[in-house]
Scaffold this motif. Sequence first.
Motif, mmCIF file in Angstrom:
data_model
loop_
_atom_site.group_PDB
_atom_site.id
_atom_site.type_symbol
_atom_site.label_atom_id
_atom_site.label_comp_id
_atom_site.label_asym_id
_atom_site.label_seq_id
_atom_site.Cartn_x
_atom_site.Cartn_y
_atom_site.Cartn_z
ATOM 1 N N VAL A 41 -83.419 24.859 -31.139
ATOM 2 C CA VAL A 41 -83.956 23.539 -30.819
ATOM 3 C C VAL A 41 -83.772 23.240 -29.338
ATOM 4 O O VAL A 41 -82.721 23.542 -28.752
ATOM 5 N N SER A 42 -84.786 22.616 -28.727
ATOM 6 C CA SER A 42 -84.714 22.158 -27.345
ATOM 7 C C SER A 42 -84.958 20.651 -27.326
ATOM 8 O O SER A 42 -86.010 20.187 -27.808
ATOM 9 N N VAL A 43 -83.999 19.879 -26.811
ATOM 10 C CA VAL A 43 -84.080 18.414 -26.822
ATOM 11 C C VAL A 43 -84.284 17.886 -25.406
ATOM 12 O O VAL A 43 -83.568 18.267 -24.477
ATOM 13 N N THR A 44 -85.269 17.009 -25.236
ATOM 14 C CA THR A 44 -85.544 16.385 -23.946
ATOM 15 C C THR A 44 -85.663 14.882 -24.123
ATOM 16 O O THR A 44 -86.342 14.408 -25.048
ATOM 17 N N PHE A 45 -85.002 14.126 -23.248
ATOM 18 C CA PHE A 45 -85.077 12.669 -23.293
ATOM 19 C C PHE A 45 -86.145 12.157 -22.336
ATOM 20 O O PHE A 45 -86.339 12.706 -21.251
ATOM 21 N N HIS A 46 -86.827 11.086 -22.758
ATOM 22 C CA HIS A 46 -87.888 10.481 -21.955
ATOM 23 C C HIS A 46 -87.637 8.981 -21.808
ATOM 24 O O HIS A 46 -87.048 8.346 -22.676
ATOM 25 N N LYS A 116 -81.710 15.600 -15.068
ATOM 26 C CA LYS A 116 -82.532 16.625 -15.706
ATOM 27 C C LYS A 116 -82.870 17.737 -14.721
ATOM 28 O O LYS A 116 -82.839 18.929 -15.069
ATOM 29 N N SER A 117 -83.163 17.353 -13.473
ATOM 30 C CA SER A 117 -83.505 18.348 -12.453
ATOM 31 C C SER A 117 -82.326 19.254 -12.125
ATOM 32 O O SER A 117 -82.507 20.340 -11.575
ATOM 33 N N LYS A 118 -81.121 18.802 -12.473
ATOM 34 C CA LYS A 118 -79.906 19.585 -12.228
ATOM 35 C C LYS A 118 -79.340 20.207 -13.512
ATOM 36 O O LYS A 118 -78.231 20.758 -13.503
ATOM 37 N N GLY A 119 -80.098 20.090 -14.612
ATOM 38 C CA GLY A 119 -79.650 20.680 -15.873
ATOM 39 C C GLY A 119 -78.551 19.916 -16.571
ATOM 40 O O GLY A 119 -77.855 20.477 -17.419
ATOM 41 N N ARG A 120 -78.421 18.610 -16.271
ATOM 42 C CA ARG A 120 -77.342 17.818 -16.881
ATOM 43 C C ARG A 120 -77.863 16.525 -17.527
ATOM 44 O O ARG A 120 -77.155 15.522 -17.584
ATOM 45 N N GLN A 121 -79.090 16.558 -18.006
ATOM 46 C CA GLN A 121 -79.651 15.351 -18.591
ATOM 47 C C GLN A 121 -78.869 14.887 -19.822
ATOM 48 O O GLN A 121 -78.604 13.697 -19.985
ATOM 49 N N HIS A 122 -78.484 15.814 -20.685
ATOM 50 C CA HIS A 122 -77.793 15.431 -21.918
ATOM 51 C C HIS A 122 -76.442 14.785 -21.608
ATOM 52 O O HIS A 122 -76.077 13.772 -22.221
ATOM 53 N N GLU A 123 -75.706 15.369 -20.675
ATOM 54 C CA GLU A 123 -74.408 14.797 -20.298
ATOM 55 C C GLU A 123 -74.580 13.405 -19.700
ATOM 56 O O GLU A 123 -73.796 12.492 -19.979
ATOM 57 N N MET A 124 -75.643 13.230 -18.892
ATOM 58 C CA MET A 124 -75.866 11.936 -18.243
ATOM 59 C C MET A 124 -76.305 10.883 -19.254
ATOM 60 O O MET A 124 -75.872 9.730 -19.188
#
Length: 222
Positions: A41-46, A116-124
């Motif tokens: 699974v790949s999760v992306t927030f918008h 997200k551009s730094k690969g840390r969207q989920h943590e943020m």
Amino acid sequence: MSEPISIDIWSDIACPWCYIGKRNLEKGLAATAADDDAPQVSVTFHSFELSPDTPVDFDGDEIDFLAGHKGMPREQVEQMLAHVTNVASGAGLEYRFDLLQHTNTVKAHELLHFAKSKGRQHEMEERLMSAYFTEGRHVGRIDDLVALADEVGLDADEARSALETNAHLDDVRADQAQARAYGINGVPFFVIDGQYGVSGAQPPEAFENVIRDIWAQKTAAS
């Protein structure tokens, strides 16, 4: 090997049901991860702003805001907040509406795109929601957002520059335009593998079922 299932989530970090929905999705994903043929699974927030007209520094508490914004009697707002606090507790979250600092969230969304551009969207995303709903931190001012970015390992100077120059505002607006194109008018809203729309903070089992069904279809097709 099948392509991962994409889960695109439209949410606002100031949306109480979004944090609950996020946690329930995580529990559903944890359950499917134990399967013999565990779904990938790949999760992306918008970005989605529930109240874009909110000032950065709102004078009043959450009850004041909802009573004024929605025109609801204060007693009804108090009952509503008590209900969502109880549901959040069932999801393992300790909401503190007595501490919450209502604010405009557009800068928080810009920060999420920077992360997200730094690969840390989920943590943020997790840090912002926790700060807002459980710690009473301010998430609308640049100084406060930079401090939270630093806490998840992002470069503070880069984060500040991105926020001060509106570097990711177009990304926020693009998310919002996509939400309108999909007909999304409330959050959380989950678009799963580009074909299934799931609205609201569904229980973990609902996410388990749809993810397993889609993964079975993908593996059969491959």
